[in-house]
Design a protein around this motif. Structure first.
Motif, mmCIF file in Angstrom:
data_model
loop_
_atom_site.group_PDB
_atom_site.id
_atom_site.type_symbol
_atom_site.label_atom_id
_atom_site.label_comp_id
_atom_site.label_asym_id
_atom_site.label_seq_id
_atom_site.Cartn_x
_atom_site.Cartn_y
_atom_site.Cartn_z
ATOM 1 N N ARG A 125 0.852 -1.196 0.000
ATOM 2 C CA ARG A 125 0.000 0.000 0.000
ATOM 3 C C ARG A 125 0.882 1.238 0.000
ATOM 4 O O ARG A 125 2.008 1.218 0.504
ATOM 5 C CB ARG A 125 -0.954 -0.001 1.182
ATOM 6 C CG ARG A 125 -0.337 0.307 2.508
ATOM 7 C CD ARG A 125 -1.435 0.324 3.587
ATOM 8 N NE ARG A 125 -0.856 0.454 4.895
ATOM 9 C CZ ARG A 125 -0.655 1.608 5.517
ATOM 10 N NH1 ARG A 125 -0.979 2.733 4.929
ATOM 11 N NH2 ARG A 125 -0.125 1.630 6.722
ATOM 12 N N ASN A 126 0.389 2.290 -0.522
ATOM 13 C CA ASN A 126 1.149 3.532 -0.650
ATOM 14 C C ASN A 126 1.244 4.225 0.712
ATOM 15 O O ASN A 126 0.243 4.656 1.270
ATOM 16 C CB ASN A 126 0.484 4.448 -1.677
ATOM 17 C CG ASN A 126 1.325 5.662 -1.982
ATOM 18 O OD1 ASN A 126 2.441 5.796 -1.491
ATOM 19 N ND2 ASN A 126 0.798 6.534 -2.804
ATOM 20 N N ARG A 127 2.440 4.328 1.242
ATOM 21 C CA ARG A 127 2.664 4.981 2.539
ATOM 22 C C ARG A 127 3.296 6.353 2.395
ATOM 23 O O ARG A 127 3.618 6.982 3.398
ATOM 24 C CB ARG A 127 3.581 4.115 3.402
ATOM 25 C CG ARG A 127 2.970 2.812 3.815
ATOM 26 C CD ARG A 127 3.952 2.066 4.687
ATOM 27 N NE ARG A 127 3.419 0.803 5.108
ATOM 28 C CZ ARG A 127 3.352 0.399 6.367
ATOM 29 N NH1 ARG A 127 3.802 1.164 7.323
ATOM 30 N NH2 ARG A 127 2.867 -0.768 6.669
#
Length: 155
Positions: free
Chosen positions: A6-8
């Motif tokens: 997931r994009n952090r």
């Protein structure tokens, strides 16, 4: 092929802000992320080490290596200060019970060895008995004056 993480990017974890993904993966397949610390240093951190949950059992990375060492030292110093305050409070309570039973000069001595060092003195009086049962002042780098064969000055 591992799944896409997931994009952090932009998320904050303690002093770290995620700035971009890394090409590396952990053995279990978790992605690494490049993070920027509040001090300006960059650090590559595994995604499973980034968390805001302070109660988790796994270790959490919240700062660069330099800042994390400083935080660790601050934590140790705070713990030592807290313990020294507790020792001094306990010594005050014990000495209050000894009023009139021991010489006044002993009650004027510092409360603990750290307190004596701060004041530049050699002797201190906690108000407790040593292992051999003597109630006497202590030397900061020694022990009970009675155990050392010295007669306490006010007996």
């Amino acid at each position: 092929m591992p799944s896409k993480p997931r994009n952090r990017i932009g998320e904050n974890y303690g002093r770290l802000t995620v700035i971009r993904a890394s090409e590396r993966r952990t053995k279990s397949g978790n992605a690494y992320w490049w993070c920027l610390c509040s001090c300006g240093q960059k650090r590559e951190v595994a995604g499973d080490k980034l968390s805001t949950n302070t109660m988790r059992k796994k270790p959490v990375v919240t700062a660069c290596l330099v800042c994390s060492r400083e935080l660790q030292i601050e934590g140790v110093c705070a713990k030592n200060d807290r313990e020294e305050r507790q020792r001094r409070e306990q010594a005050k309570r014990q000495r209050a019970n000894l009023m009139g039973k021991v010489p006044e000069t002993w009650l004027k001595l510092p409360l603990t060895d750290a307190h004596a060092r701060e004041l530049g003195q050699v002797l201190f009086f906690r108000g407790t008995c040593c292992l051999r049962g003597h109630l006497a002042p202590y030397r900061i780098n020694g022990g009970c004056l009675a155990c050392a064969g010295q007669t306490p000055s006010a007996q």
